[in-house]
Design a protein around this motif. Structure first.
Motif, short mmCIF file in Angstrom:
data_model
loop_
_atom_site.label_atom_id
_atom_site.label_comp_id
_atom_site.label_asym_id
_atom_site.label_seq_id
_atom_site.Cartn_x
_atom_site.Cartn_y
_atom_site.Cartn_z
N PHE A 156 44.49 -90.82 76.45
CA PHE A 156 44.17 -89.56 77.13
C PHE A 156 45.44 -88.73 77.32
CE2 PHE A 156 42.81 -86.99 80.81
CZ PHE A 156 41.65 -86.48 80.25
N ALA A 157 46.54 -89.43 77.67
CA ALA A 157 47.82 -88.73 77.81
C ALA A 157 48.22 -88.08 76.49
CB ALA A 157 48.90 -89.71 78.28
N LEU A 158 48.00 -88.80 75.39
CA LEU A 158 48.31 -88.23 74.07
C LEU A 158 47.48 -86.99 73.80
CD1 LEU A 158 48.65 -91.38 71.78
CD2 LEU A 158 50.43 -89.73 72.36
N LEU A 159 46.22 -87.04 74.21
CA LEU A 159 45.34 -85.88 74.01
C LEU A 159 45.86 -84.67 74.77
CD1 LEU A 159 41.58 -86.91 74.06
CD2 LEU A 159 42.84 -85.77 72.26
N ILE A 160 46.35 -84.93 75.98
CA ILE A 160 46.92 -83.82 76.75
C ILE A 160 48.21 -83.36 76.09
CG2 ILE A 160 47.96 -83.21 78.97
CD1 ILE A 160 45.88 -85.03 80.27
N ALA A 161 48.99 -84.33 75.60
CA ALA A 161 50.25 -83.98 74.94
C ALA A 161 50.00 -83.12 73.71
CB ALA A 161 51.00 -85.26 74.55
N GLU A 210 47.71 -81.15 73.24
CA GLU A 210 47.34 -79.82 73.72
C GLU A 210 48.59 -78.99 74.02
OE1 GLU A 210 44.79 -77.03 74.20
OE2 GLU A 210 44.11 -79.06 73.77
N LEU A 211 49.64 -79.70 74.51
CA LEU A 211 50.85 -78.99 74.92
C LEU A 211 51.82 -78.80 73.76
CD1 LEU A 211 51.41 -80.83 78.33
CD2 LEU A 211 50.36 -78.58 77.94
N GLN A 243 44.52 -77.52 67.07
CA GLN A 243 45.63 -78.38 67.47
C GLN A 243 45.18 -79.81 67.39
OE1 GLN A 243 47.10 -76.96 71.28
NE2 GLN A 243 48.86 -76.26 70.11
N ARG A 244 45.75 -80.55 66.47
CA ARG A 244 45.23 -81.90 66.29
C ARG A 244 46.32 -82.95 66.18
NH1 ARG A 244 40.34 -80.61 62.05
NH2 ARG A 244 39.19 -79.32 63.48
N TRP A 245 47.52 -82.55 65.81
CA TRP A 245 48.51 -83.57 65.48
C TRP A 245 49.69 -83.56 66.43
CZ3 TRP A 245 48.72 -80.81 60.24
CH2 TRP A 245 47.54 -81.09 59.52
N ILE A 246 50.26 -84.75 66.57
CA ILE A 246 51.61 -84.84 67.13
C ILE A 246 52.47 -85.39 66.02
CG2 ILE A 246 53.10 -85.96 68.81
CD1 ILE A 246 50.68 -86.18 70.64
N ASP A 247 53.55 -84.67 65.73
CA ASP A 247 54.39 -85.07 64.60
C ASP A 247 55.34 -86.18 65.05
OD1 ASP A 247 55.74 -85.32 62.31
OD2 ASP A 247 56.19 -83.19 62.07
N LEU A 248 55.07 -87.41 64.62
CA LEU A 248 55.95 -88.52 64.98
C LEU A 248 56.89 -88.87 63.84
CD1 LEU A 248 53.52 -90.96 66.82
CD2 LEU A 248 55.02 -89.23 67.79
N PRO A 261 37.81 -86.72 77.72
CA PRO A 261 38.43 -86.58 76.39
C PRO A 261 37.62 -85.67 75.46
CG PRO A 261 37.49 -88.78 76.68
CD PRO A 261 37.45 -88.11 78.01
N MET A 262 36.31 -85.73 75.61
CA MET A 262 35.46 -84.90 74.75
C MET A 262 35.78 -83.42 74.96
SD MET A 262 31.38 -85.22 74.46
CE MET A 262 30.50 -83.75 74.05
N ALA A 263 35.94 -83.07 76.24
CA ALA A 263 36.26 -81.66 76.54
C ALA A 263 37.58 -81.27 75.89
CB ALA A 263 36.32 -81.46 78.05
N LEU A 264 38.57 -82.18 75.98
CA LEU A 264 39.87 -81.86 75.39
C LEU A 264 39.77 -81.71 73.87
CD1 LEU A 264 42.33 -84.12 77.40
CD2 LEU A 264 42.33 -81.63 77.26
N VAL A 265 39.00 -82.62 73.25
CA VAL A 265 38.87 -82.58 71.79
C VAL A 265 38.14 -81.31 71.35
CG1 VAL A 265 37.71 -83.66 69.85
CG2 VAL A 265 39.02 -85.06 71.44
N LEU A 266 37.11 -80.97 72.09
CA LEU A 266 36.36 -79.75 71.73
C LEU A 266 37.24 -78.52 71.89
CD1 LEU A 266 32.81 -80.36 73.21
CD2 LEU A 266 33.50 -80.35 70.82
N LYS A 267 38.20 -78.61 72.80
CA LYS A 267 39.06 -77.45 73.05
C LYS A 267 40.05 -77.26 71.90
CE LYS A 267 42.02 -75.39 76.55
NZ LYS A 267 43.03 -75.10 75.53
#
Lengths: 392, 620
Positions: A98-103, A105-106, A115-120, A167-173
């Motif tokens: 969930f924290a990753l999902l928020i991350a 977003e930011l 917005q879907r990826w975090i570049d690691l 999480p669903m709300a975050l993903v839909l956003k």
């Protein structure tokens, strides 16, 4: 209290009465037929990525193989870890995802307008994929601790509903309609297996249908367009309907036995969109025809059957819900992807597990399968309703 | 135990529901399988066709256009390899830098730069953009040598129509040019951007023969339209080569000979079979301009030129034939029963009612018979016999001689001329025919109009008495002997009167064209002068004394005409020349005809056989 059991599917389980097993015992317990099946499906994927690059290992097949290798190791690691560990850390993993999902977003990277990826650096992490597994873990743990009678009470459903909806709300956003739908579907399946009354699903379905007009308002232009296009792709063959139409042409022209490996015209002449990712199945069906398509579908069905059998075989509710929930997750991947490329449902961006090119999906699918295997290896472990420390 | 019971219930419940879900998933997978079956088996043919449509792109290959050669096989219209330099954006690293390097080799104007940059940015990256057309050999080789420094630049070969004779043959051959919107027939060949079709002359008349049949190339293309490979290729059928009856060298001679005049036309025909050896109209233009593209200035100059260089005056120029029409009147008079020795006294005019009809010779010819009337071109004599023959009979004879209707030559744009009759006048003007009009018509003025080609046909028909029709191509023989020409039905002695009169015009001491006779034995010509007015001479002018032609503005001067055939006793060639506003027929037109007929006979293989090389022998 425990008694020796034999199982038709998995052979003898003698010697497993003691849940504390050594590493080598666990290795012996890994279901190698299942591993072979997974490798076969992934191998098909390599072949398709090789073909998608016009008979080249680069840029896709070689990297996908490396990922699969890593993912396989990850799967074994997850499988060998005691299922009680996963039980204990289910919420932690959920919160991390969930924290990753928020991350994302930011600080996430934007791809295809979302917005879907975090570049690691090593990998482009898609937290929404991780969430699919984490959600099942968390729900399994939650329902493990709820008595059958209590499930009838609405108050006991508030927490798991929240586990799905946030999480669903975050993903839909993001916006990622496909993953959002999958999270909901997987969540609902776990609810169902946990024993939530059927009339409640009926009520939720009715409410959901009533909410469609309101939800439509929240859909973005391209999402509305995709749904409109799905309803009538031939209306706009050069615009939004192009992908669906070309995908159907590729499928249909494959015929019974296909055009042959590397000989698909729709794919090699670039008529197929995103053939290395979401539309990889159309390419497969073009080159190998109905025969190949049904074989692949059968392989997936066998994979799912293993998942269900493992779930049914487990002696703890957490393991059962986890195995079936993850198997359903896999099912939704396969079903939504295939139905979408065949023009049965709108195009929503769901990859074909183990075959489509992509790192996170590969790792999470293999990780999920690892959890299923862990459930199998530790099938005789009993976990009390109140946790493993309180064993009977 | 209660807990255990509960656990068992939970397991039972789970098992039931898991199996339900598994069953549902099985059903959904079956739906996928059914869908696959539907798409890949039931609809397979439809999608296979669509996939082929996607993949295969049919490209037309323009067939090479047939050549046009003259009667001796000399090419008059052929296809020339033409080289253009093209630029492919995706291969050029930087379009502007490449163009800069290219500018050292070929001239590129600021406008070219802008056009090329615009086209390269607008078209797909792999589509070649033409930088310049019609390169010289030197430019081609310099570009090839510098190829390593010119990424994305290449030379493409195409074909352009080339007319080596340029202006002299332009009115016969016509020209080819880009297809216009309204010429599209649905034939996809016409839609090729580089395709050219015949717009005038033979190129237009025989366009379908010359064009040939399109070939095609089946290309496999990808989703962006780029050709991946060729699947099959059909070169098509090249256009048919065309042999004309024209003698290109004679045509050039005639054209040169007409250059002294501002605006003139000439026709040379074989009187035996109607072969047109030459058909010239000046001024002309260079037909090659239509291929390589001409400036607006040049085009506007051509269409606004008062000498109408675009018109083929030999078939589309309609002139009052003047005295060249008198042969028709004499034939009509003979048919009406007037005897050749019928004599008329010419005092210089005759009076009809209150009007006076003048002879060209102010003081009159005195007594003349029929031969003399032709020889000296006496108007008064013709007035007399025209009246006796009547306009309708004259018209009938004139039509039999090929006037007043299309000759049927295989060229587009022919004009019919005009031979008036009583009925015609009533129908067109609503007024009855006046006797005076018969007299005016008799001397080829008034309503009467004829084209130079018609005058040539008339001359040929007089020369051999057969229904000669002009042609620029010979029909394929198919092993049969050429069809015999039909007789015109003139009694031989009538024709002989006219021929003798025409002989005397040139070869008698008193003939109007005695200055233009041919003195070579066996090549003598017989002819008839004509000077046709383009204005009515008023009484006041006549009273003040006739002004000389050269004092008049060019537009108001008389047309000069001459028709002739040669050799006089065994006619082979006939020639008609009309010099617009050229003054007198005898002074201006007759010398031209003489030179042309001399040249035609000099070039006759029967007169001067071409040198035949016998194998193994060399001419000393």
């Amino acid at each position: 209290m425990t008694r020796p059991r034999t199982s038709l599917l998995f052979g003898t389980t003698a010697g497993l009465r003691n849940p504390e097993m050594s590493l080598s015992e666990k290795l012996w317990q890994i279901n190698w037929t299942l591993v072979l099946l997974i490798c076969a499906i992934a191998g098909t994927g390599f072949a398709m990525l090789y073909s998608a690059a016009d008979g080249n290992m680069d840029p896709w097949a070689s990297r996908q193989m490396a990922r699969f290798g890593a993912g396989l190791g990850f799967m074994f690691a997850v499988a060998l870890v005691d299922v009680r560990f996963w039980y204990r850390h289910a919420y932690v993993i959920y919160l991390a995802a969930f924290a990753l999902l928020i991350a994302v977003e930011l600080i996430g990277s934007t791809g295809m307008g979302a917005q879907r990826w975090i570049d690691l650096k090593v990998i482009q992490l898609q937290p929404s994929e991780v969430m699919k597994v984490a959600l099942v873990l968390a729900l399994a743990r939650y329902f493990h601790g709820v008595a059958l009678d209590d499930i009838g009470r609405v108050t006991f459903l508030l927490v798991p509903s929240a586990l799905i909806l946030f999480p669903m709300a975050l993903v839909l956003k993001q916006p990622d309609l496909g993953t959002g739908i999958m999270l909901a579907a997987v969540g609902v399946t776990v609810f169902f297996c946990a024993g939530v009354r059927i009339w409640k699903f009926a009520l939720a379905t009715a409410l959901g249908l009533a909410a469609i007009p309101i939800a439509w308002q929240f859909l973005l232009g391209y999402q509305k367009q995709r749904i409109a296009t799905f309803l009538n792709p031939e209306l706009d063959p050069l615009g939004a309907g192009y992908h669906i139409l070309q995908a159907k042409i590729a499928l249909g022209s494959g015929g019974l036995s296909g055009k042959g490996f590397l000989l698909g015209t729709q794919s090699h002449l670039n008529f197929l969109p995103e053939m290395q990712t979401d539309f990889v199945f159309t390419m497969f069906a073009e080159e190998f025809g109905l025969a190949g398509g049904l074989t692949l579908l059968g392989a997936y069905a066998l994979l799912l059957a293993y998942g269900f059998a493992i779930g049914l075989r487990s002696r703890n509710q957490f393991g059962r819900l986890l195995a079936v929930g993850l198997t359903c997750n896999l099912f939704f991947y396969v079903f939504i992807n295939m139905a979408m490329v065949m023009g049965l449902v709108p195009v929503v961006g769901v990859p074909l597990p183990l075959i489509s090119y992509g790192g996170t999906a590969m790792l999470t699918v293999l990780g999920g399968l690892g959890l299923v295997m862990s459930v199998y290896i530790h099938r005789d472990v009993r976990i009390s309703r109140h946790g493993p420390g309180d064993e009977m | 135990m209660a807990l255990k019971q509960e656990g068992r219930d939970r397991y039972k419940n789970f098992t039931r529901r898991a199996l339900l879900i598994g069953g549902a998933q099985g059903l959904l997978f079956s739906a996928l399988a059914a869908r696959m079956y539907y798409l890949q088996i039931l609809e397979a043919d439809k999608y296979a066709t669509l996939a082929e449509d996607n993949r295969i792109n049919l490209r037309l290959i323009a067939p090479p256009r047939g050549r046009i050669v003259d009667r001796f096989g000399t090419p008059m219209a052929l296809n020339q390899q033409n080289y253009r330099v093209v630029l492919v954006r995706e291969q050029a690293r930087e379009v502007e830098r490449t163009l800069d390097s290219l500018a050292h080799i070929i001239d590129l104007s600021e406008r070219d730069y802008r056009r090329i940059l615009r086209e390269t940015s607008r078209k797909r990256a792999f589509v070649p953009v033409t930088v310049q057309d019609n390169l010289t050999w030197e430019q081609v080789s310099r570009i090839e040598v510098n190829a390593p420094d010119l990424p994305g630049v290449s030379i493409e070969a195409g074909q352009t129509r080339n007319y080596p004779y340029a202006e002299p043959l332009t009115h016969i051959l016509g020209y080819v040019s880009a297809v216009s919107e309204k010429e599209l027939t649905g034939d996809p060949l016409l839609e090729l951007p580089s395709f050219r079709i015949g717009k005038q002359g033979i190129e237009k008349q025989y366009d379908l023969d010359l064009r040939g049949a399109a070939g095609n190339s089946q290309l496999e293309v990808n989703a962006f339209g780029r050709a991946i490979r060729e699947i099959s290729r059909d070169e098509g059928t090249p256009g048919r080569d065309l042999v004309l009856t024209v003698d290109a060298e004679l045509q050039t001679f005639v054209h040169m000979r007409l250059q002294n005049e501002l605006s003139a036309s000439a026709v040379v025909m074989d009187v035996q079979n109607g072969d047109v050896l030459s058909l010239a109209s000046t001024p002309g233009f260079d037909p090659n301009l239509f291929n390589v593209g001409m400036t607006n200035e040049t085009w506007n100059g051509l269409i606004s030129d008062p000498l109408s260089p675009l018109t083929n005056k030999a078939i589309a120029g309609q002139y009052p034939p003047g005295s060249t029409f008198k042969m028709a009147v004499v034939l009509a008079a003979l048919e009406a029963g007037v005897a050749p020795d019928h004599r008329v006294f010419c005092p210089g005019f005759i009076t009809l009612g209150t009007s006076r009809f003048h002879c060209w010779k102010r003081n009159g010819h005195g007594w003349l018979d029929m031969y003399g009337s032709l020889r000296e071109s006496c108007d008064v004599y013709i007035y007399d016999v025209a009246r006796k023959a009547g306009i309708d009979r004259i018209a009938e004879i004139a039509r039999r001689l090929g006037l007043g209707a299309d000759t049927g030559i295989d060229l587009p744009g022919e004009k019919p001329g005009l031979i008036p009759t009583r009925d015609w006048k009533l129908a067109t003007t609503g007024e009855p025919w006046q006797l005076g009009e018969t007299l005016v018509s008799g001397i080829g003025q008034g309503f009467v109009l004829a084209t130079p080609l018609q005058l040539a046909v008339m001359t040929a028909r007089i020369a051999n008495g057969l229904r000669v029709t002009p042609r620029l191509t010979r029909p394929p023989l198919d092993g049969e002997a050429p069809a015999e020409l039909a007789s015109l039905g003139f009694p031989n002695d009538h024709l002989k009167v006219v021929r003798t009169g025409m002989d005397q015009v040139v070869n008698s001491r008193r003939g109007t064209a005695r200055g233009s006779s041919i003195d070579i034995e066996g090549q003598e010509m017989a002819g008839k002068t004509g000077t046709s007015q383009v204005r009515r001479i008023t009484m006041a002018e006549r009273a003040a004394g006739l002004s000389k032609n050269k004092d008049l503005p060019w537009r108001r001067r008389d047309h000069a005409l001459f028709v002739a055939y040669a050799p006089v006793h065994a006619p082979r060639y006939c020639c008609a020349v009309v010099v617009e506003h050229g003054g007198g027929g005898s002074s201006t037109a007759a010398p031209i005809v003489r030179d042309i007929l001399l040249e035609a006979q000099r070039r006759d293989p029967a007169v001067n056989p071409p040198i035949q090389l016998v194998a193994g022998e060399r001419p000393a």
